[in-house]
Scaffold this motif. Structure first.
Motif, mmCIF file in Angstrom:
data_model
loop_
_atom_site.group_PDB
_atom_site.id
_atom_site.type_symbol
_atom_site.label_atom_id
_atom_site.label_comp_id
_atom_site.label_asym_id
_atom_site.label_seq_id
_atom_site.Cartn_x
_atom_site.Cartn_y
_atom_site.Cartn_z
ATOM 1 N N ASN A 20 3.078 -6.934 -3.065
ATOM 2 C CA ASN A 20 2.378 -5.649 -3.119
ATOM 3 C C ASN A 20 1.617 -5.495 -4.429
ATOM 4 O O ASN A 20 0.475 -5.040 -4.450
ATOM 5 C CB ASN A 20 3.380 -4.495 -2.960
ATOM 6 C CG ASN A 20 3.509 -4.035 -1.527
ATOM 7 O OD1 ASN A 20 2.525 -3.982 -0.791
ATOM 8 N ND2 ASN A 20 4.714 -3.696 -1.119
ATOM 9 N N ARG A 42 -3.338 1.136 3.183
ATOM 10 C CA ARG A 42 -1.992 0.576 3.058
ATOM 11 C C ARG A 42 -0.978 1.418 3.830
ATOM 12 O O ARG A 42 -0.148 0.877 4.576
ATOM 13 C CB ARG A 42 -1.593 0.498 1.584
ATOM 14 C CG ARG A 42 -0.179 -0.025 1.378
ATOM 15 C CD ARG A 42 0.279 0.103 -0.066
ATOM 16 N NE ARG A 42 1.663 -0.336 -0.199
ATOM 17 C CZ ARG A 42 2.396 -0.185 -1.298
ATOM 18 N NH1 ARG A 42 1.868 0.374 -2.375
ATOM 19 N NH2 ARG A 42 3.659 -0.597 -1.328
ATOM 20 N N GLY A 46 0.953 0.206 7.155
ATOM 21 C CA GLY A 46 2.411 0.163 7.107
ATOM 22 C C GLY A 46 3.038 0.990 8.213
ATOM 23 O O GLY A 46 4.030 0.576 8.826
ATOM 24 N N GLY A 209 -0.031 -3.169 3.392
ATOM 25 C CA GLY A 209 0.667 -2.189 4.211
ATOM 26 C C GLY A 209 1.478 -2.816 5.331
ATOM 27 O O GLY A 209 2.673 -2.537 5.484
ATOM 28 N N SER A 213 4.601 -4.415 2.939
ATOM 29 C CA SER A 213 5.395 -3.190 3.043
ATOM 30 C C SER A 213 6.154 -3.134 4.369
ATOM 31 O O SER A 213 7.383 -3.178 4.392
ATOM 32 C CB SER A 213 4.494 -1.955 2.897
ATOM 33 O OG SER A 213 3.883 -1.916 1.626
ATOM 34 N N GLY A 214 5.444 -3.065 5.497
ATOM 35 C CA GLY A 214 6.091 -2.905 6.792
ATOM 36 C C GLY A 214 7.053 -4.028 7.135
ATOM 37 O O GLY A 214 8.263 -3.816 7.295
#
Length: 281
Positions: A20, A42, A46, A209, A213-214
């Motif tokens: 990230n 993002r 996500g 994202g 992140s996800g």
């Protein structure tokens, strides 16, 4: 869960979290995307990735979460993006991690927790490293960017504390990301006249994202099943180190003596607090 699988999942999660910082920094440094647009893309990416993961896995498919947690998540993501306009990947990751841990330790103290001798020494070492990193000088990071990253760390610390014991962490995170899209839309609307997009920047934001992140959170929550509390806490110390190495190797960022000393003090001090706290518990 087998140890090799836990190790691989943990490694992938740490790489995603460090990613990230790298994705945000390279996007804002080398492409035409602005920080507000990066934040919004993002969060939207996500939210979509997490919604799909929840829908495809076994178990309940409904999302949970809350608006206050979503606001904390948005505050983290926005301050994170704007700070990386001026900060290096290594410095940003170190400040973020330090602020997150300081927030969580501070809240614990406010709630009546007591630190023992080694924990106090570790906290003093970490705070000393943070102060040393931010002291004025030729190698000091930009003040505004540093302040924004500290805000991001406090916001993520608050988000993490609110998430304790709130149920299925993946469904909670997915619901909070979905709610945060509303705040992201407001940010994009307010900054519309300054918006700037290009293909590469959008791609980096979507990767941050959806993947870092996800998918990163989904992998981490899976790995946590096979990790002890102490291991789960201390392994996160690797994130700033991975980000620093990535920044040096991939982005050509310089290594300063100030950053090396501050990193050793901050990460070593926090490790002492975490490990001693978990042993005491």
């Amino acid at each position: 869960m087998s140890r090799p699988r836990v190790f691989i999942l943990t490694l992938l999660a740490m790489l995603a979290f460090a990613g990230n910082s790298l994705l945000c920094r390279v996007a804002l440094k080398s492409t035409g995307i602005d920080a507000a647009s990066f934040t919004s893309i993002r969060i939207i990416s996500g939210a979509i990735a997490l919604w799909l993961i929840v829908r495809l896995r076994r178990g309940p498919h409904d999302l949970s979460g809350s608006w206050p947690s979503a606001l904390a998540l948005f505050a983290y993501a926005a301050a994170f993006s704007f700070s990386y306009v001026s900060l290096s990947a290594a410095t940003g990751a170190l400040l973020l991690f330090g602020a997150v841990q300081a927030t969580m330790i501070g809240v614990g103290l406010w709630r009546g927790e007591r630190l023992r001798g080694r924990q106090m020494a570790g906290l003093a070492c970490a705070l000393g490293g943070l102060v040393g990193l931010l002291l004025p000088g030729l190698s000091a990071p930009p003040l505004l960017g540093s302040a924004l990253m500290l805000v991001a760390g406090v916001a993520w610390g608050v988000y993490s504390l609110r998430g304790r014991g709130s149920g299925d962490p993946l469904r909670v995170t997915a619901g909070n990301f979905l709610r945060a899209v509303v705040f992201a839309a407001v940010l994009s609307g307010v900054t519309l006249s300054w918006a700037s997009l290009d293909r590469s920047g959008v791609g980096y934001a979507m990767a941050s994202g959806a993947l870092a992140s996800g998918v990163g959170y989904a992998v981490w929550y899976t790995a946590l099943v096979g990790l002890k509390m102490t291991s789960a806490a201390t392994v996160q110390l690797s994130v700033p180190v991975i980000a620093a190495v990535g920044g040096i190797v991939l982005l050509g960022e310089p290594v300063t003596l100030r950053l090396v000393i501050a990193s050793a003090a901050i990460l070593g001090g926090i490790a002492l607090v975490i490990v001693d706290r978990q042993r005491a518990g």
